[in-house]
Design an enzyme around this catalytic site. Structure first.
Site, PDB file in Angstrom:
ATOM      1  N   HIS A  66     -18.468   9.032  -5.658  1.00 34.22           N
ATOM      2  CA  HIS A  66     -17.074   8.652  -5.898  1.00 34.22           C
ATOM      3  C   HIS A  66     -16.318   9.700  -6.680  1.00 34.22           C
ATOM      4  CE1 HIS A  66     -18.948   4.900  -4.837  1.00 34.22           C
ATOM      5  NE2 HIS A  66     -17.767   4.551  -4.388  1.00 34.22           N
ATOM      6  N   LYS A  87       0.840  -1.214   0.000  1.00 31.81           N
ATOM      7  CA  LYS A  87       0.000   0.000   0.000  1.00 31.81           C
ATOM      8  C   LYS A  87       0.867   1.253   0.000  1.00 31.81           C
ATOM      9  CE  LYS A  87      -3.399   2.278   2.983  1.00 31.81           C
ATOM     10  NZ  LYS A  87      -4.519   2.477   2.043  1.00 31.81           N
TER      11      LYS A  87
END
Ligand code: GLN
Ligand code: ZN
Length: 751
Positions: A691, A18
């Site tokens: 979004h 990540k």
């Protein structure tokens, strides 16, 4: 017997994956350093595999998504991304403004990118499998190249068609079209296999999970044709998982060397093995260690299973039941879990050691046999039982699932109490989780501020958001969910019988991670969970404030769960705890309660034949917690669900209002409600996509409502965003909601 493992999480013990991705995206990490980090992760995973199993794959560490990689491998790159310029284009396809659609991977919480097939001119664009095999070989590590098979790839892809009426992007359901495309795709796979043959791997692993879906006979015929063309280069081992193969005989007849079966998700594959046998000249790749649940296996029982399998077929490879990336990396850091629970758990790394123990146990290794016996003792320690909860469940009657008045009568009482205009406006619950909110939570968790200070802060945020909503002119308000990290984890932390982890991160897509809770015992509520914040919010305004709960089916579907109790029972236990919360909210004067169920639809089993039993208990679980007084208005929220085939189950939930996504489909989604005759519930149209940072256009939102008005009367429509606003910024949220409220006001005049 050999051991194989695959799909080990790529995240890394400290979420290195990540960090690498996000730093690279931010520009704080150069491409070279990024690749160096990725390569280190690759070597690390090889070490973990090597320590425990005989065989493991290469080509597993996709930089974003393995289906995206497959698309690029075969040159299925839509025109808007061309010319393809390495990583830049790769991440544009993954998460740029015109990115491919992201959708759920089978019935898991992983999301893949949907390939778009624009032309049949496939070509070998990137030979990822070969490249990665050579990468490992360079370090003296021997791997099995792994790739997603052509059938699964096409099953998940969409076809782009351009005609005079515009562009359509749809799943390929026509057999002729499917066959035609496949015909062009297979040569690319042949080419890849030819190159792999030269490096002489023991076998090539081909993942074909689509073979567990309900398939038509023509599809199985095609699969056979495909593998006739693909065999003859190297040994192929075809892996299936998440369910039993839909045609066992056709599967074992495929002209490939190894056949992988999931022997955990249900008994069907195993029964077929027993009844129909298994070809002697093939390798049985038996998925016996559960790759989706966090429980340690009863290894003694597994040893007996292996002995049985060896009688069916001597050429046996044992493996995990499905890719291991549904699990957290390692139990190592979990020092806060109760020891009785920790003893019962196995995350990905521990699953590998189970495969190792099984192999050594089978060979009679005394140390392994000792450990196997020991783990069995630990599994037998009973933990987290609650007799009261069990009694409550067994005393449930039909009445507990039925509200006291039918909808048509409830609605009158609710209207009197709420006095809402037509096209009422509301939001889905959360407001921006800003840096400030996260910082204060972190401070509180580190004990840098006191509980009182933290609570004061949350109260201040609630007061601000109530004031803002009043100024914006919204009709039904929310408290903003500032106290919640995640809609499931928040409740998991408050409920007994559910544990949350410190480091149990799992990738959901891209670099997005979440920590699924673990339901290990009987679930109950020690004290009210949401009352304080909601009642505080309500005390600040005359307008109704919604009580906000996450539904039982969603809590269950987004958690790991115990296996000693049917799922249905677990769902009812959670539902009863939520029901107690509903009652407390009602007593405190809360008039509307929203019970979110975004995972209601997606938790459905892969095969249709299993739907009825799933939806039957899922509907009942919802109704059990939603048995409010008739005058309490029950809302539910499902963001991105396909309602077409399940509308009767949705109707059976007996809510008063449902809010849904409506902007991506420009309101088309509402057609599903037309298919249910006599639909009479209110529908909250998610008129804009949360979004996107873009401020939604008023005319576009209005068009969606007008589209819906062709199917539902205006009295049934609410207007809201399509999901919670927690990922947005205030400067996006405020003008967006301002526009949305104006749309409602104008529509009240117009229609
Ligand atoms: N109430 C939740 C929120 O607003 C719902 C989130 C969801 O549906 N995923 O964030
Ligand atoms: Zn949502």
């Amino acid at each position: 017997m050999q051991t194989l493992a695959y799909g080990f999480p790529k995240l890394g013990k400290k979420r290195e994956f990540k960090q690498l991705l996000e730093n690279f995206w931010k520009g704080t990490l150069e491409e070279e350093a990024f690749y160096e980090g990725i390569n280190n992760l690759k070597l690390e995973r090889a070490k973990i595999y090597q320590k425990n199993v005989d065989l493991f794959p290469s080509n597993e560490l996709s930089l974003y998504d393995f289906i995206l990689d497959t698309a690029i491998m075969v040159g299925a790159i839509p025109g808007r991304f061309q010319p393809y310029q390495g990583l830049k284009t790769y991440f544009e396809m993954a998460k740029g403004k015109q990115a491919l659609e992201l959708t759920k991977w089978f019935n898991t919480n992983y999301h893949y990118l949907v390939p778009e097939i624009e032309t049949k001119d496939f070509s070998l664009f990137e030979n990822f499998p070969l490249k990665d095999f050579l990468f490992y070989q360079n370090f003296g590590v021997n791997t099995l190249p792994k790739l997603v098979g052509p059938f699964t790839f096409l099953k998940l892809a969409k076809l782009v068609k351009t005609s005079s009426e515009g562009i359509t992007v749809e799943k390929i359901t026509d057999s002729k079209v499917f066959e035609e495309i496949l015909k062009h795709l297979v040569p690319v796979y042949q080419e890849i296999l030819k190159t792999l043959k030269e490096v002489e791997p023991q076998a090539v692993l081909i993942e074909e999970p689509a073979l567990v879906m309900d398939l038509e006979p023509w599809e199985w015929k095609l699969v056979k044709k495909v593998y006739e063309k693909l065999s003859g280069f190297t040994d192929l081992w075809v892996l299936t998982y998440y369910d039993s193969v839909s045609d066992y005989q056709a599967f074992i007849d495929l002209p490939v060397k190894g056949l992988g079966l999931d022997l955990v998700s249900n008994a069907e594959n195993f029964n077929n093995l027993k009844q129909l046998g298994f070809p002697e000249d093939k390798i049985l790749i038996a998925g016996i260690i559960n790759g989706r649940q966090v429980w340690r296996a009863n290894l003694e029982a597994k040893l007996r299973e292996i002995e049985f399998l060896l009688k069916i077929n001597q050429n046996l490879v044992i493996t995990n039941s499905c890719p291991l990336f549904h699990l957290p990396v390692s139990l190592e850091g979990e020092d806060l879990l109760p020891i009785e629970l920790k003893n019962k758990l196995a995350f990905a790394e521990e699953k590998l050691t189970e495969l190792d123990l099984l192999k050594r146990g089978l060979e009679g290794d005394l140390e392994a046999l000792g450990l196997i016996a020991e783990s069995k003792d630990k599994l037998q320690v009973s933990f987290g039982q609650n007799e009261e909860v069990k009694a409550r469940i067994s005393n449930l009657t039909e009445q507990d699932f039925i509200r006291d008045l039918p909808y048509q009568e409830r609605i009158k009482l609710q209207q009197q109490r709420l006095n809402l205009p037509i096209f009422p406006t509301t939001t889905i619950g959360s407001f921006p989780q800003t840096e400030e909110v996260r910082r204060m939570r972190a401070k509180f968790n580190k004990r840098e501020i006191s509980l009182d200070e933290y609570k004061d802060f949350i109260r201040q945020k609630i007061a601000e958001v109530i004031k803002l909503q009043e100024e914006l002119g919204l009709d039904v308000l929310v408290h903003g969910e500032f106290e919640r990290t995640d809609m499931v984890e928040f409740f998991a932390q408050k409920l007994e019988g559910i544990a949350t982890t410190k480091e149990g991160w799992v990738l959901s897509y891209g670099s997005r991670v979440y920590r699924p809770p673990i339901i290990y015992g009987d679930v109950w509520r020690k004290e009210p969970m949401t009352l304080e914040e909601i009642t505080y919010a309500q005390s600040l305004t005359q307008k109704p404030v919604k009580g906000m709960l996450t539904g039982p089916v969603t809590i269950l579907n987004w958690s790991y769960y115990r296996e000693d109790l049917p799922k249905e029972q677990i769902a009812y236990q959670i539902a009863l705890a939520l029901f107690d919360e509903v009652k407390d909210l009602e007593k405190a004067g809360i008039k509307i309660i929203q019970i979110d169920e975004p995972a209601f639809r997606e938790g459905a089993p892969i095969k249709r034949k299993d739907w009825d039993s799933y939806f039957t208990w899922a509907v009942k679980a919802f109704r059990l917690c939603a048995k409010a007084l008739p005058e309490t208005q029950i809302h539910t929220h499902m963001c991105y669900s396909e309602f077409n085939e399940i509308i009767s189950y949705i109707a059976a939930m007996d809510f008063d209002v449902i809010s849904i996504e409506a902007s991506r489909s420009k309101g088309e989604i509402i057609e599903a409600f037309e298919t249910f005759s006599g639909w009479d519930r209110q529908v909250g149209l998610g008129v804009y996509d949360i979004h996107s940072p873009a401020i939604p256009d008023k005319e576009e939102m209005k068009a969606i409502v007008k589209r819906a008005l062709k199917i539902l009367p205006k009295e049934l429509l609410w207007i809201n965003p399509d999901c919670g606003l927690k990922t947005r910024k205030w400067e996006e949220v405020i003008p967006a909601l301002k526009n949305m409220v104006e749309v409602a006001q104008e529509l009240r005049q117009e229609v």
